[in-house]
Every structure is written in C-alpha cells, then in structure tokens.
Design an enzyme around this catalytic site. Structure first.
Site, PDB file in Angstrom:
ATOM      1  CG  ASP A  92      -1.936   1.069   1.243  1.00  0.00           C
ATOM      2  OD1 ASP A  92      -1.955   1.871   0.289  1.00  0.00           O
ATOM      3  OD2 ASP A  92      -2.726   1.113   2.190  1.00  0.00           O
ATOM      4  N   GLY A  94       0.683   3.959   1.561  1.00  0.00           N
ATOM      5  CA  GLY A  94       0.743   4.716   2.807  1.00  0.00           C
ATOM      6  C   GLY A  94      -0.216   5.878   2.844  1.00  0.00           C
ATOM      7  N   GLY A  95      -0.954   6.101   1.753  1.00  0.00           N
ATOM      8  CA  GLY A  95      -1.883   7.222   1.703  1.00  0.00           C
ATOM      9  C   GLY A  95      -2.916   7.183   2.807  1.00  0.00           C
ATOM     10  CG  PHE A  96      -6.168   4.300   5.162  1.00  0.00           C
ATOM     11  CD1 PHE A  96      -7.468   4.732   4.997  1.00  0.00           C
ATOM     12  CD2 PHE A  96      -5.828   3.681   6.355  1.00  0.00           C
ATOM     13  CE1 PHE A  96      -8.415   4.552   5.996  1.00  0.00           C
ATOM     14  CE2 PHE A  96      -6.758   3.495   7.360  1.00  0.00           C
ATOM     15  CZ  PHE A  96      -8.061   3.934   7.181  1.00  0.00           C
ATOM     16  CD  GLN A 194      -9.803   7.074  -3.085  1.00  0.00           C
ATOM     17  OE1 GLN A 194     -10.913   7.201  -2.565  1.00  0.00           O
ATOM     18  NE2 GLN A 194      -8.842   6.341  -2.524  1.00  0.00           N
ATOM     19  N   GLY A 221     -11.141   3.983  -0.840  1.00  0.00           N
ATOM     20  CA  GLY A 221     -12.096   4.902  -0.253  1.00  0.00           C
ATOM     21  C   GLY A 221     -13.451   4.305   0.040  1.00  0.00           C
ATOM     22  CG  ASP A 271      -6.086  -5.111   2.089  1.00  0.00           C
ATOM     23  OD1 ASP A 271      -5.728  -4.556   3.142  1.00  0.00           O
ATOM     24  OD2 ASP A 271      -6.617  -4.476   1.143  1.00  0.00           O
ATOM     25  CG  HIS A 340      -9.745 -20.364  13.409  1.00  0.00           C
ATOM     26  ND1 HIS A 340     -10.225 -21.564  12.947  1.00  0.00           N
ATOM     27  CD2 HIS A 340     -10.805 -19.507  13.428  1.00  0.00           C
ATOM     28  CE1 HIS A 340     -11.524 -21.449  12.705  1.00  0.00           C
ATOM     29  NE2 HIS A 340     -11.894 -20.217  12.988  1.00  0.00           N
TER      30      HIS A 340
END
Length: 376
Positions: A92, A94-96, A194, A221, A271, A340
């Site tokens: 990712d 890193g924007g989020f 977005q 988003g 994810d 699990h």
C-alpha cells in the site's frame, strides 16, 4: 505481470483467474493477509505459508519507511529477503495511514507533510518519493499514492480530492516509468479509483484509471463510514467501467459477507486486518458461524476449534483450551486465533473460486453466508 481470466459465473460478475508475478502465481479470488510492518501480527511466516497457505501478503509503505527504513530494507536485498517471505507481496502506498494522522499532517498539491506517530519527526510524502520507497521495498505490486476520502465527505471535497488523486497518479506513473526495479524482477503499479459515494465522481475516476492501461486496478475509499449497500453500489458501478482483463483489488474490505458480495460484483483481490484483529480479541470465524471464545459456554467444550477446519491449529487445539488461553492472557491464544481466522478467510475465497469454476457460485453463496454469519 499477467492476468488470465479463467471463468465467470453465469448469474453474477464473479470471476476466477490467475495473476502471474515474479514471485509466483496467485489464484483469484484471493484474500491477502495484512503484514503492515513486514509481518502479519502474531503469525510466523512459515505458518503463514504452510498452514494458512497465504498466496500473497501486504506491506505498508508508511510504516516500513518509518521503521526499519528503506536503507535497511535495501541493504537486506528487499522486503522478500528481509522477512523471508518468498511469495508475492503488495505494498500500500501509505496514503490511508498518512491521511488518518488528523492534526499531524498538512496536504498540498506537492504531497503531504506529516509527523511520525513514532517520534514526532517531520516527513514529506510526494508521488515521486513514494514510488522510490516502493521500488526500494521491492513488492511485486505497488500502489499509487492517493488520498483516501472519508465516506461522509461532502461532494465538493470529494471532487477536489479525486482530482488531486488523479494528478498524483500521473506523477506516480511518470516516476515509475523512468525508474527500474531494484532487485531484478518486475514490479507492477496499480492506480486507485476514488470518488467517495458519488456516482458521477466514481464513474469519472474509474474511466480515468481505466485509461491508464495499468496491469491491474484498485478501488479505494470504501468501507470508511458509508453504509454497506452504498459500498456495493459503488463497486458495481466501478467494475462495469474497469477493464475485464485486469485484476480488480478492493482495498481494506472486510467481513466475510463483504468479501463474498465483492466477489459477486467482480472483485478479484481483498485485504483487511479484521481476521487477525478480531482473532486477537477472541472472535473466531468458522464454517458454522461466529464464536466469542471467551464466553463461558466454551469452558468445557473439548472438541477441536473446528473439526473440519482449514488449518492445522483447528484440529490441534480444543475450544476449551483456547478459551483457557484467552482467560489466562496467554500470548499463544493470539497466534492460534489469528492463524485460524486467516485460514478461514483463505478457505472462503478458495471455496468461492472453486464454485465459480464449477458453475454454481450464485447458488452456493447465499447458503454459505447464512451459515457463517450466524452467532453461535
């Protein structure tokens, strides 16, 4: 990177395919465990490969940049050699994470200036800088730098944010094109759609992203405050615009129900931190429903966690033993529950793939959802 579309469900948009990368083949639909700092919380990488059977994991550019730092990762020969995971990885941008640092960041067209959540030091993320960091990390799939707009954002803000994301994407593509992989294998760059919850913005963004002819595309988003029905509406809208012959990645989603609905709408990659985070808090997803293993009702239940489970830990340990470990605050409980839940998520997407290939996904989906989403 190459994507082969193998089959599509007759009654929905669900697809089965294969993604070919420099570190192996990924069979889709696929769930990708989140390894934010180069590790999936509480899960050893050998267990992740051999028991969970993870095909691909994530790393996060923001966290890896701050610690251990790109210098260390580069010296190790890339993240694959640093952590020992020899299968595909995705980073990712890193924007989020940057945009979630409310009060600790300042955004401009150039990029984002932010303070580290670790020590308060100041840093600047630009599209070009993020591409360089992701090159140094060495993931097979790199994400473009974007702004993740809150699901409750007003139209005016969402439009401005989307336009900035598109400008940053062009800069990401330019930097990506003028640089080479550091470690001798191909890396792919995925743009991110977005537009918040606004149909015209989502359509416009999907069309812009599709025009870039990238090897894969992501939808960002979503699952950030909007109702689930709105999320599904946006996914459906976007996936009717994004090219069919490229993998589609829905970022940060979600519950087992979200994942199966996403698959039915044509998403290939998922994810989410939910399986490990909820596992560390004693919530187990099983083929018969959702369990809070701390509840006293499991104190004397000596049957396996899941007799027909998807991982070795399901048959090795009883519900009573795992209940005891959580009540005793034993660290082993976190590993067992995390393994699990991850194995369950991989089982679920694997079953979805199997039923798509068999031609009965749309009949199977409502039946399995009714069973796995009940509380027991």
């Amino acid at each position: 990177m190459r994507f082969d579309l193998q089959d599509t469900d007759r009654k929905s948009s669900a697809r089965a395919g294969r993604i070919y990368t420099g570190h192996g083949v990924i069979e889709t639909p696929v769930f990708m465990p989140v390894g934010t700092v180069g590790s999936v919380k509480a899960v050893p990488l050998d267990v992740l490969k051999d028991d969970v059977k993870a095909q691909i994991i994530l790393g996060n550019t923001y966290h890896l940049y701050l610690r251990p730092g790109t210098e260390v990762i580069r010296a190790a020969g890339g993240l694959h050699r640093f952590n020992g995971f020899d299968r595909p990885m995705l980073t990712d941008s890193g924007g989020f994470q940057v945009f979630s640092l409310t009060g600790l960041r300042k955004m401009s067209e150039e990029g984002v200036c932010f303070q580290s959540h670790i020590d308060g030091s100041r840093h600047l993320f630009t599209p070009e800088g993020v591409m360089d960091i992701e090159r140094a990390i060495g993931a097979d799939i790199m994400m473009a730098f974007d702004e993740c707009t809150p699901g409750t954002a007003e139209y005016r803000y969402a439009k401005k944010s989307m336009e900035l994301t598109h400008k940053w994407l062009d800069r990401c593509i330019s930097r990506f094109s003028e640089t080479e992989p550091v470690y001798g294998y191909e890396q792919a760059l995925f743009p991110i759609v977005q537009g918040c919850v606004y149909k015209d913005l989502r359509s416009r963004s999907a069309e812009y992203i599709a025009s870039k002819d990238a090897p894969g595309n992501a939808i960002g988003g979503l699952a950030v405050g909007e109702p689930a029905e709105v999320m599904y509406e946006m996914i459906d809208l976007v996936n009717h615009i994004l090219p069919e012959d490229r993998p589609r990645y829905l970022m940060g989603v979600g519950t087992p129900e979200n994942i199966l609905e996403g698959i039915s709408l044509g998403v290939d990659m998922f994810d989410c931190v939910m399986p490990t985070r909820n596992g560390r808090n004693a919530m187990l997803f099983t083929k018969d429903g959702i369990i809070n293993i701390r509840n006293r009702k499991w104190e004397n239940v000596f049957e396996p966690v899941e007799p027909d489970g998807a991982s070795m830990v399901d048959t090795m340990y009883s519900k009573a033993y795992l209940h005891h470990l959580f009540k005793a605050s034993e660290i082993l409980a976190l590993e067992i529950a995390s393994v699990h839940n991850l194995a369950f998520y991989l089982w679920l997407t694997g079953e979805a793939r199997r039923h798509i290939l068999c031609g009965d996904f749309s009949e199977w989906k409502p039946m399995v959802l009714k069973r796995i989403m009940q509380r027991i």
